[in-house]
Scaffold this active site. Structure first.
Site, PDB file in Angstrom:
ATOM      1  N   GLY A 197       0.707  -1.190   0.031  1.00 18.55           N
ATOM      2  CA  GLY A 197      -0.200   0.026  -0.018  1.00 18.55           C
ATOM      3  C   GLY A 197       0.689   1.340  -0.070  1.00 18.55           C
ATOM      4  O   GLY A 197       0.187   2.246   0.637  1.00 18.55           O
ATOM      5  N   LEU A 220      -5.383  -6.907  -6.646  1.00 24.43           N
ATOM      6  CA  LEU A 220      -4.946  -8.161  -7.731  1.00 24.43           C
ATOM      7  C   LEU A 220      -6.331  -8.879  -7.949  1.00 24.43           C
ATOM      8  O   LEU A 220      -6.158  -9.907  -8.719  1.00 24.43           O
ATOM      9  CB  LEU A 220      -4.165  -8.902  -7.023  1.00 24.43           C
ATOM     10  CG  LEU A 220      -2.628  -8.195  -6.381  1.00 24.43           C
ATOM     11  CD1 LEU A 220      -1.745  -9.138  -6.143  1.00 24.43           C
ATOM     12  CD2 LEU A 220      -2.176  -7.459  -7.845  1.00 24.43           C
ATOM     13  N   LEU A 248     -10.090  -8.879 -10.006  1.00 24.47           N
ATOM     14  CA  LEU A 248     -11.084  -8.602 -10.832  1.00 24.47           C
ATOM     15  C   LEU A 248     -12.136  -7.935 -10.140  1.00 24.47           C
ATOM     16  O   LEU A 248     -12.728  -8.431  -9.128  1.00 24.47           O
ATOM     17  CB  LEU A 248     -11.684  -9.700 -12.118  1.00 24.47           C
ATOM     18  CG  LEU A 248     -10.671  -9.887 -13.034  1.00 24.47           C
ATOM     19  CD1 LEU A 248     -11.654 -11.224 -13.864  1.00 24.47           C
ATOM     20  CD2 LEU A 248     -10.433  -8.827 -13.838  1.00 24.47           C
ATOM     21  N   ASN A 287      -7.140   1.827 -12.664  1.00 27.32           N
ATOM     22  CA  ASN A 287      -5.932   1.023 -11.978  1.00 27.32           C
ATOM     23  C   ASN A 287      -4.649   1.334 -12.378  1.00 27.32           C
ATOM     24  O   ASN A 287      -4.551   2.269 -13.386  1.00 27.32           O
ATOM     25  CB  ASN A 287      -6.377  -0.354 -12.420  1.00 27.32           C
ATOM     26  CG  ASN A 287      -5.423  -1.481 -12.087  1.00 27.32           C
ATOM     27  OD1 ASN A 287      -4.801  -1.531 -11.153  1.00 27.32           O
ATOM     28  ND2 ASN A 287      -4.715  -2.413 -13.080  1.00 27.32           N
ATOM     29  N   HIS A 315      -0.792   0.026 -13.562  1.00 25.41           N
ATOM     30  CA  HIS A 315      -0.193  -1.365 -13.657  1.00 25.41           C
ATOM     31  C   HIS A 315       1.245  -0.972 -14.045  1.00 25.41           C
ATOM     32  O   HIS A 315       1.516  -0.262 -14.586  1.00 25.41           O
ATOM     33  CB  HIS A 315      -0.874  -1.974 -14.895  1.00 25.41           C
ATOM     34  CG  HIS A 315      -0.330  -3.256 -15.282  1.00 25.41           C
ATOM     35  ND1 HIS A 315      -0.845  -4.439 -14.651  1.00 25.41           N
ATOM     36  CD2 HIS A 315       0.499  -3.608 -16.051  1.00 25.41           C
ATOM     37  CE1 HIS A 315       0.131  -5.563 -15.023  1.00 25.41           C
ATOM     38  NE2 HIS A 315       0.756  -5.032 -15.913  1.00 25.41           N
ATOM     39  N   ASP A 331      -6.451  -5.697 -16.731  1.00 23.92           N
ATOM     40  CA  ASP A 331      -5.643  -4.803 -17.167  1.00 23.92           C
ATOM     41  C   ASP A 331      -6.016  -4.084 -18.986  1.00 23.92           C
ATOM     42  O   ASP A 331      -5.038  -4.021 -19.828  1.00 23.92           O
ATOM     43  CB  ASP A 331      -4.181  -5.107 -17.450  1.00 23.92           C
ATOM     44  CG  ASP A 331      -3.838  -5.601 -15.954  1.00 23.92           C
ATOM     45  OD1 ASP A 331      -3.924  -4.723 -15.256  1.00 23.92           O
ATOM     46  OD2 ASP A 331      -2.923  -6.716 -15.906  1.00 23.92           O
ATOM     47  N   GLU A 369       5.318   6.050 -10.125  1.00 20.34           N
ATOM     48  CA  GLU A 369       3.883   5.689  -9.911  1.00 20.34           C
ATOM     49  C   GLU A 369       3.686   6.891  -8.708  1.00 20.34           C
ATOM     50  O   GLU A 369       2.597   7.809  -8.821  1.00 20.34           O
ATOM     51  CB  GLU A 369       3.519   4.532  -9.179  1.00 20.34           C
ATOM     52  CG  GLU A 369       3.749   3.398 -10.168  1.00 20.34           C
ATOM     53  CD  GLU A 369       3.278   1.949  -9.641  1.00 20.34           C
ATOM     54  OE1 GLU A 369       2.991   1.020 -10.464  1.00 20.34           O
ATOM     55  OE2 GLU A 369       3.556   1.793  -8.550  1.00 20.34           O
TER      56      GLU A 369
END
Ligand code: GAR
Length: 193
Positions: A12, A85, A87, A102, A104, A145, A174
């Site tokens: 996190g 992680l 769906l 999201n 990635h 993704d 990120e």
């Protein structure tokens, strides 16, 4: 006031970075942090940040409306998956069209899909001798993704790079872009912000 829910499965650090970025902004609030793992460190981070946290199991997520109700009760405007992680089930996708994003750790459509997360992604990049990698932010749909890409940023892969060193550089990328892009998405939709 626009309200964000963050979903995360593990450490996190992105969730924390996002929460800190918005902590002094009056018009955007991180209302809740959710995890599919009750011992995920992100839940401890939520407590330290004084943000309500909630964990759920597989049946609660896929077979009930418990999580959806939690989001509705909190009047969530945007759902952010930051290292989450699983769906997202249909009941939540239907309620939040183009309102779930999201991140990635690769340049999608490369190195996405089920099982592609964390070190596995960076190992694949090195294995393929790719000259560059990076991050992708995208809208979330019913497949791993594959939703529309919103933003990408790149970094070079150098000869001495390892999955670990790439992970560190990707995380920095990120931290730099994810909160800012989230803010931009909310601002674009709400000229008043
Ligand atoms: C991040 O690098 C994120 O891009 C990745 O998990 C990491 C979570 O790190 N997400 C995926 O691989 C999704 N397929 P964090 O828990 O320290 O924020």
């Amino acid at each position: 006031m626009k309200k964000i829910a963050i979903f995360a499965s593990g450490n996190g650090t992105n969730a924390q970075r996002i929460a800190e970025y918005f902590s002094d902004k009056k018009n955007i609030n991180i209302s809740i942090i959710l995890s599919n793992k009750k011992d995920a460190y992100v839940l401890q981070r939520a407590e330290n940040l004084d943000i309500p946290a909630y964990s759920f199991n597989r049946d609660e997520f896929y077979k009930t409306d418990i999580v959806l109700k939690k989001l509705k009760n909190n009047k969530i405007d945007l759902i952010v998956l930051a290292g989450f992680l699983w769906l997202v089930p249909d009941n939540i996708l239907r309620e939040y069209p183009k309102r779930i994003i999201n991140i990635h750790p690769a340049l999608l459509p490369k190195y996405g899909g089920k099982g592609m997360y964390g070190a596995k992604v960076h190992e694949a990049v090195i294995e393929a001798n790719d000259p560059e990698t990076g991050i992708s932010m995208h809208y979330v749909n019913e497949k791993y993704d594959e939703g529309e890409i919103i933003f990408q940023a790149k970094i070079p892969v150098e000869k001495h790079d390892t999955p670990d060193s790439i992970a560190q550089k990707v995380h920095q990328l990120e931290y730099e872009h994810f909160p800012r892009v989230i803010e931009e998405i909310l601002m674009e939709r709400n000229g008043m912000l």
